[in-house]
Design a protein around this motif. Structure first.
Motif, PDB file in Angstrom:
ATOM      1  N   MET A  70       0.826  -1.200   0.000  1.00  0.00           N
ATOM      2  CA  MET A  70       0.000   0.000   0.000  1.00  0.00           C
ATOM      3  C   MET A  70       0.863   1.253   0.000  1.00  0.00           C
ATOM      4  SD  MET A  70      -2.830  -1.437  -0.331  1.00  0.00           S
ATOM      5  CE  MET A  70      -3.960  -0.048  -0.265  1.00  0.00           C
ATOM      6  N   GLU A  71       1.984   1.212   0.692  1.00  0.00           N
ATOM      7  CA  GLU A  71       2.904   2.353   0.673  1.00  0.00           C
ATOM      8  C   GLU A  71       3.408   2.621  -0.742  1.00  0.00           C
ATOM      9  OE1 GLU A  71       5.908   1.204   3.424  1.00  0.00           O
ATOM     10  OE2 GLU A  71       4.494   1.127   5.103  1.00  0.00           O
ATOM     11  N   SER A  72       3.797   1.551  -1.443  1.00  0.00           N
ATOM     12  CA  SER A  72       4.339   1.731  -2.793  1.00  0.00           C
ATOM     13  C   SER A  72       3.268   2.213  -3.756  1.00  0.00           C
ATOM     14  CB  SER A  72       4.960   0.422  -3.292  1.00  0.00           C
ATOM     15  OG  SER A  72       3.973  -0.578  -3.476  1.00  0.00           O
ATOM     16  N   GLN A  91      -6.776  -9.611 -12.204  1.00  0.00           N
ATOM     17  CA  GLN A  91      -7.523  -8.421 -12.601  1.00  0.00           C
ATOM     18  C   GLN A  91      -8.191  -7.851 -11.356  1.00  0.00           C
ATOM     19  OE1 GLN A  91     -11.268  -8.653 -14.882  1.00  0.00           O
ATOM     20  NE2 GLN A  91     -10.381  -7.171 -16.309  1.00  0.00           N
ATOM     21  N   SER A  92      -7.980  -6.570 -11.121  1.00  0.00           N
ATOM     22  CA  SER A  92      -8.487  -5.938  -9.898  1.00  0.00           C
ATOM     23  C   SER A  92      -9.907  -5.421 -10.080  1.00  0.00           C
ATOM     24  CB  SER A  92      -7.580  -4.771  -9.498  1.00  0.00           C
ATOM     25  OG  SER A  92      -7.729  -3.704 -10.424  1.00  0.00           O
ATOM     26  N   LEU A  93     -10.508  -5.101  -8.973  1.00  0.00           N
ATOM     27  CA  LEU A  93     -11.811  -4.447  -9.000  1.00  0.00           C
ATOM     28  C   LEU A  93     -11.702  -3.096  -9.687  1.00  0.00           C
ATOM     29  CD1 LEU A  93     -14.765  -4.375  -8.084  1.00  0.00           C
ATOM     30  CD2 LEU A  93     -13.990  -3.443  -5.905  1.00  0.00           C
ATOM     31  N   ARG A 123      -9.112  -0.799  -4.082  1.00  0.00           N
ATOM     32  CA  ARG A 123      -9.721  -1.440  -5.246  1.00  0.00           C
ATOM     33  C   ARG A 123      -8.671  -2.127  -6.117  1.00  0.00           C
ATOM     34  NH1 ARG A 123     -12.403   3.530  -6.009  1.00  0.00           N
ATOM     35  NH2 ARG A 123     -11.566   3.770  -8.110  1.00  0.00           N
ATOM     36  N   THR A 124      -7.428  -1.638  -6.065  1.00  0.00           N
ATOM     37  CA  THR A 124      -6.357  -2.210  -6.878  1.00  0.00           C
ATOM     38  C   THR A 124      -5.869  -3.547  -6.321  1.00  0.00           C
ATOM     39  OG1 THR A 124      -5.633  -0.023  -7.622  1.00  0.00           O
ATOM     40  CG2 THR A 124      -4.023  -1.785  -7.787  1.00  0.00           C
ATOM     41  N   VAL A 125      -5.871  -3.713  -5.011  1.00  0.00           N
ATOM     42  CA  VAL A 125      -5.396  -4.967  -4.424  1.00  0.00           C
ATOM     43  C   VAL A 125      -6.546  -5.939  -4.164  1.00  0.00           C
ATOM     44  CG1 VAL A 125      -3.361  -3.922  -3.399  1.00  0.00           C
ATOM     45  CG2 VAL A 125      -5.487  -4.028  -2.069  1.00  0.00           C
TER      46      VAL A 125
END
Length: 354
Positions: A70-72, A91-93, A123-125
Motif C-alpha cells: 500500500m505504501e508503494s 484483474q483488480s476491481l 480497489r487495486t489490491v
C-alpha cells in the motif's frame, strides 16, 4: 468541543469498533504501517516478499507485506494499471470498473460501485471477485452501500470457497465482518454543511472551531449546473453530472480517508456511467484527526494535498490511511475540500470547510 468531550468521543468510537466487527484475534503491531519504503528486487520492479497471484486474487505473506504494498501504491507518480500488470492472471476491481467506463453495458464485476470501495488503492489490491488473502485468511468482500459484508475464511476452507463448493457464509469457522458502521447513526451521502462562497476568504488548512461528528461512507453531492446556474452541456442528448465526495471507509485491516471528483453521463441503457471526460479538474484537501486501533493509543495526523489532471473522467486522492492487524479507523476531526472542474469550458467549483 472541549478536550474532555473529544476524548470521550474517541474512546466511545474505539469501543464501538471493537464490538461492531466480529473477527479472529491477532496480536497488535507496535506501529501502524504507513511510512516505511518497500524493498524492490533489482531489475524487476517487483516488491520483495510482495503479493503472489493465487486463484486470480492477490495473496500476501502477512500484514506487513500488505502494508508495504500500500505504501508503494500510494507514492506520487505510481500508475496503478502498470503496477497491476506485473501480476499475470490478476484483474483488480479497479481494472474491471475502468473497463465499464468505456461501455454502456453491464460488465461482470462492474456491479461494484465506488460507493462500496471508494479508495482506488484498495480497489487495486482487491480482485474483481472481491477477494484478497493475508497470511492464512481469505477475505471475501461483497458489495452494498448500507450493509457491506466481508467474510474471513480460514485456510482449511479456502479451496472450497474458490471452487464454489461452498458459499462463504456456510464455511465452518467463518468470521463475518460488517464493513459499515451500523451501530451508530453515521450520516451517508449528506450535503456538506458549510460552503465558502468568497474565495478570498479561503484558507485550505484553517479549520472551524468545533470538531466534526464522526461519520462513515461518503459526504458530498451531485452537480448538474455550472457556476452560472446553466445546465451542463448534454452529450448526444444525454444529461451530465459531476459528483464530488470526501470518503471515510474501513475494511477490517485497512482504513482511509480521501477526496474525489467524478463526471457521469446518463446513458440510454446502462444508467449513469463515467464514460465521458472533464476538460480539466483541480482539487485540494486538508484534514486532521486521529487513527484509532484497539489496543493502541490514538495517533494524531494532519495531511494536505493538491492534485490536478486534464482530459479525465475522475480525479481522486487518498489523504490518510492505516493498516493494522486489528480493526483500524482513520477518523477526521476536520476536513476541508476545494475543487474546480471544467466541462466543455463550463466552470464548476465548490469550497467546503468542516
Amino acid at each position: 468541543m472541549k478536550n474532555t468531550n473529544k476524548t470521550f468521543v474517541l474512546v466511545a468510537i474505539a469501543a464501538v469498533l471493537t464490538i461492531s466487527c466480529q473477527r479472529e484475534f491477532m496480536q497488535p503491531e507496535t506501529t501502524i504501517m504507513t511510512e516505511k519504503s518497500p524493498g524492490i528486487l533489482p531489475g524487476t520492479g517487483l516488491e520483495i516478499n510482495g503479493p503472489k497471484v493465487t486463484n486470480g486474487y492477490l495473496a500476501f505473506e502477512d500484514l506487513k507485506s500488505f502494508g508495504k504494498t500500500m505504501e508503494s501504491l500510494q507514492k506520487d507518480g505510481m500508475t496503478l494499471s502498470t503496477w497491476e500488470k506485473q501480476f499475470k492472471g490478476y484483474q483488480s476491481l479497479r481494472a474491471i470498473q475502468e473497463l465499464a467506463k468505456e461501455s454502456e453495458e453491464t460488465i461482470s464485476g462492474a456491479s461494484w460501485n465506488t460507493a462500496d470501495i471508494p479508495d482506488p488503492f484498495f480497489r487495486t489490491v482487491l480482485s474483481n471477485t472481491g477477494r484478497i488473502q493475508i497470511a492464512d485468511t481469505l477475505y471475501q468482500f461483497e458489495p452494498g452501500k448500507e450493509s457491506g459484508i466481508a467474510y474471513a475464511i480460514p485456510k482449511a476452507s479456502i479451496a472450497q470457497v474458490v471452487t464454489g463448493t461452498i458459499k462463504p457464509s456456510a464455511v465452518k469457522g467463518v468470521v463475518i465482518h460488517h464493513t459499515t458502521m451500523t451501530l451508530l447513526p453515521f450520516p451517508r451521502w449528506a450535503d456538506d454543511p458549510i460552503r465558502i462562497d468568497d474565495p478570498s476568504s479561503w484558507n485550505l488548512c484553517q479549520f472551524p472551531g468545533s470538531f466534526m461528528m464522526p461519520w462513515w461512507g461518503q459526504k458530498g453531492g451531485s452537480i448538474y449546473h455550472d457556476d452560472n446556474g446553466v445546465e451542463l452541456p448534454k452529450d448526444n442528448g444525454r444529461r451530465i453530472r459531476i459528483d464530488y465526495h470526501r470518503w471515510r471507509v474501513g475494511y477490517i485491516f485497512y482504513s482511509s480517508i480521501g477526496i474525489r471528483v467524478k463526471i457521469y453521463k446518463d446513458t440510454r441503457f446502462g444508467g449513469w456511467l463515467s464514460n465521458i471526460k472533464m476538460d480539466k479538474v483541480f482539487m485540494e484537501g486538508c484534514t486532521k484527526g486521529q487513527i484509532i486501533t484497539p489496543g493502541l493509543g490514538p495517533l494524531s495526523f494532519h495531511e494536505n494535498a493538491t492534485v490536478s489532471a486534464t482530459n479525465t473522467n475522475e480525479l481522486e486522492k487518498t489523504l490518510k490511511w492505516s493498516a493494522a492487524p486489528m480493526h483500524t479507523e482513520v477518523i477526521p476531526e476536520h476536513f476541508n475540500f476545494h475543487f474546480k472542474a471544467y466541462f466543455r469550458t463550463r466552470p464548476i467549483e465548490r469550497y467546503i470547510k468542516e
